[in-house]
Design a protein around this motif. Structure first.
Motif, PDB file in Angstrom:
ATOM      1  N   ILE A  72       0.842  -1.214   0.000  1.00  0.00           N
ATOM      2  CA  ILE A  72       0.000   0.000   0.000  1.00  0.00           C
ATOM      3  C   ILE A  72       0.866   1.248   0.000  1.00  0.00           C
ATOM      4  O   ILE A  72       0.585   2.216  -0.730  1.00  0.00           O
ATOM      5  CB  ILE A  72      -0.970  -0.020   1.209  1.00  0.00           C
ATOM      6  N   ALA A  73       1.935   1.242   0.802  1.00  0.00           N
ATOM      7  CA  ALA A  73       2.788   2.440   0.898  1.00  0.00           C
ATOM      8  C   ALA A  73       3.370   2.780  -0.467  1.00  0.00           C
ATOM      9  O   ALA A  73       3.353   3.946  -0.899  1.00  0.00           O
ATOM     10  CB  ALA A  73       3.903   2.209   1.903  1.00  0.00           C
ATOM     11  N   GLY A  74       3.890   1.797  -1.188  1.00  0.00           N
ATOM     12  CA  GLY A  74       4.472   2.046  -2.514  1.00  0.00           C
ATOM     13  C   GLY A  74       3.426   2.512  -3.502  1.00  0.00           C
ATOM     14  O   GLY A  74       3.666   3.414  -4.319  1.00  0.00           O
ATOM     15  N   THR A  75       2.223   1.931  -3.410  1.00  0.00           N
ATOM     16  CA  THR A  75       1.143   2.312  -4.323  1.00  0.00           C
ATOM     17  C   THR A  75       0.714   3.763  -4.062  1.00  0.00           C
ATOM     18  O   THR A  75       0.544   4.559  -5.009  1.00  0.00           O
ATOM     19  CB  THR A  75      -0.059   1.355  -4.146  1.00  0.00           C
ATOM     20  N   VAL A  76       0.544   4.135  -2.797  1.00  0.00           N
ATOM     21  CA  VAL A  76       0.104   5.498  -2.436  1.00  0.00           C
ATOM     22  C   VAL A  76       1.153   6.525  -2.828  1.00  0.00           C
ATOM     23  O   VAL A  76       0.845   7.544  -3.482  1.00  0.00           O
ATOM     24  CB  VAL A  76      -0.238   5.592  -0.936  1.00  0.00           C
ATOM     25  N   ALA A  81       2.948  10.774  -6.497  1.00  0.00           N
ATOM     26  CA  ALA A  81       3.996  11.313  -7.372  1.00  0.00           C
ATOM     27  C   ALA A  81       3.522  11.328  -8.817  1.00  0.00           C
ATOM     28  O   ALA A  81       3.730  12.316  -9.553  1.00  0.00           O
ATOM     29  CB  ALA A  81       5.263  10.472  -7.230  1.00  0.00           C
ATOM     30  N   GLY A  82       2.873  10.252  -9.264  1.00  0.00           N
ATOM     31  CA  GLY A  82       2.371  10.197 -10.646  1.00  0.00           C
ATOM     32  C   GLY A  82       1.305  11.248 -10.897  1.00  0.00           C
ATOM     33  O   GLY A  82       1.248  11.868 -11.972  1.00  0.00           O
ATOM     34  N   GLY A  83       0.431  11.447  -9.910  1.00  0.00           N
ATOM     35  CA  GLY A  83      -0.623  12.471 -10.036  1.00  0.00           C
ATOM     36  C   GLY A  83      -0.028  13.863 -10.141  1.00  0.00           C
ATOM     37  O   GLY A  83      -0.480  14.692 -10.937  1.00  0.00           O
ATOM     38  N   LEU A  84       0.979  14.143  -9.334  1.00  0.00           N
ATOM     39  CA  LEU A  84       1.620  15.457  -9.377  1.00  0.00           C
ATOM     40  C   LEU A  84       2.290  15.692 -10.729  1.00  0.00           C
ATOM     41  O   LEU A  84       2.178  16.780 -11.302  1.00  0.00           O
ATOM     42  CB  LEU A  84       2.650  15.599  -8.251  1.00  0.00           C
ATOM     43  N   ILE A  85       2.960  14.657 -11.216  1.00  0.00           N
ATOM     44  CA  ILE A  85       3.629  14.800 -12.506  1.00  0.00           C
ATOM     45  C   ILE A  85       2.583  14.955 -13.605  1.00  0.00           C
ATOM     46  O   ILE A  85       2.720  15.790 -14.506  1.00  0.00           O
ATOM     47  CB  ILE A  85       4.557  13.587 -12.785  1.00  0.00           C
ATOM     48  N   GLY A  86       1.501  14.134 -13.548  1.00  0.00           N
ATOM     49  CA  GLY A  86       0.438  14.218 -14.556  1.00  0.00           C
ATOM     50  C   GLY A  86      -0.250  15.569 -14.548  1.00  0.00           C
ATOM     51  O   GLY A  86      -0.688  16.058 -15.603  1.00  0.00           O
ATOM     52  N   GLY A 106       1.643   5.944 -11.699  1.00  0.00           N
ATOM     53  CA  GLY A 106       2.545   6.109 -10.554  1.00  0.00           C
ATOM     54  C   GLY A 106       2.236   5.109  -9.458  1.00  0.00           C
ATOM     55  O   GLY A 106       3.141   4.559  -8.813  1.00  0.00           O
ATOM     56  N   GLY A 107       0.946   4.848  -9.212  1.00  0.00           N
ATOM     57  CA  GLY A 107       0.545   3.866  -8.195  1.00  0.00           C
ATOM     58  C   GLY A 107       1.056   2.470  -8.564  1.00  0.00           C
ATOM     59  O   GLY A 107       1.596   1.744  -7.716  1.00  0.00           O
ATOM     60  N   TYR A 108       0.883   2.105  -9.849  1.00  0.00           N
ATOM     61  CA  TYR A 108       1.378   0.797 -10.288  1.00  0.00           C
ATOM     62  C   TYR A 108       2.900   0.718 -10.174  1.00  0.00           C
ATOM     63  O   TYR A 108       3.445  -0.262  -9.670  1.00  0.00           O
ATOM     64  CB  TYR A 108       0.935   0.522 -11.731  1.00  0.00           C
ATOM     65  N   ALA A 109       3.583   1.777 -10.622  1.00  0.00           N
ATOM     66  CA  ALA A 109       5.050   1.795 -10.567  1.00  0.00           C
ATOM     67  C   ALA A 109       5.537   1.730  -9.119  1.00  0.00           C
ATOM     68  O   ALA A 109       6.480   0.990  -8.792  1.00  0.00           O
ATOM     69  CB  ALA A 109       5.586   3.044 -11.264  1.00  0.00           C
ATOM     70  N   GLY A 110       4.918   2.480  -8.230  1.00  0.00           N
ATOM     71  CA  GLY A 110       5.296   2.471  -6.808  1.00  0.00           C
ATOM     72  C   GLY A 110       5.091   1.094  -6.196  1.00  0.00           C
ATOM     73  O   GLY A 110       5.915   0.611  -5.397  1.00  0.00           O
TER      74      GLY A 110
END
Length: 184
Positions: A72-76, A81-86, A106-110
């Motif tokens: 969960i931590a990596g996904t969040v 981070a992905g949302g901010l970049i997007g 970003g959630g998937y990558a995290g």
């Protein structure tokens, strides 16, 4: 000749035969060898297998216990981070779509980054590993003794190492150790 004389001669003849036979038997007993000459002695060995346990200490690596199994931590963190970049891409509805897509990617990558980190997180411990091995050894089981008795050679197995002679009893070599009770 009278009958009593004939009886006396017959009785004397029978007595002579009995005494003579006894003398021959006694002579044979006295003339029989009391020992056999030992010509050669060869040790007889057997291979004995004895099980033994052999143990060694071995370093073993195992995956460390995972605290966040669902990552969960990596996904969040990845989603944020992905949302901010997007959100920095495009404008209007495109910006919203880029933010959502960035957050999902970003959630998937995290999640995957945390998975790889968890897989590499190992704990090393020392374990004692044992196995049973068969230890071979040689055991002395007796002696093959070549002896000469009455001009003939023969071989007998004894449990003891004989000297220069083996005792003979009733015309047979005695293979029991000295001091043992007579088995016959």
């Amino acid at each position: 000749m009278d009958k009593s004389m004939l009886k006396g001669i017959a009785l004397g003849g029978v007595a002579m035969v009995v005494v003579g036979a006894g003398a021959v038997t006694g002579y044979q007993k006295l003339a029989a060898p009391s020992s056999a000459e030992v010509v050669a002695v060869k040790e007889v060995h057997a291979t004995v297998l004895t099980p033994q346990e052999r143990c060694t200490d071995v370093q073993v690596q195992r995956q460390a216990p995972v605290k966040d199994e669902n990552r969960i931590a990596g996904t969040v963190v990845g989603g944020i981070a992905g949302g901010l970049i997007g959100s920095t891409i495009g404008g209007g509805d495109g910006k919203k779509l880029a933010t959502v897509a960035g957050a999902a990617a970003g959630g998937y990558a995290g999640n995957q980054v945390q998975k790889k980190l968890q897989e590499k997180d190992v704990v090393t411990s020392t374990e004692r590993q044992c196995k049973t091995v068969q230890e071979k050894s040689r055991k002395l089981v007796g002696y093959d003794v070549t002896y000469r008795l009455g001009g003939k050679e023969a071989v007998a197995r004894t449990s003891f190492k004989p000297g220069a002679t083996l005792p003979v009893k009733d015309g047979r070599v005695v293979t029991a150790p000295p001091g043992d009770a007579d088995p016959s």
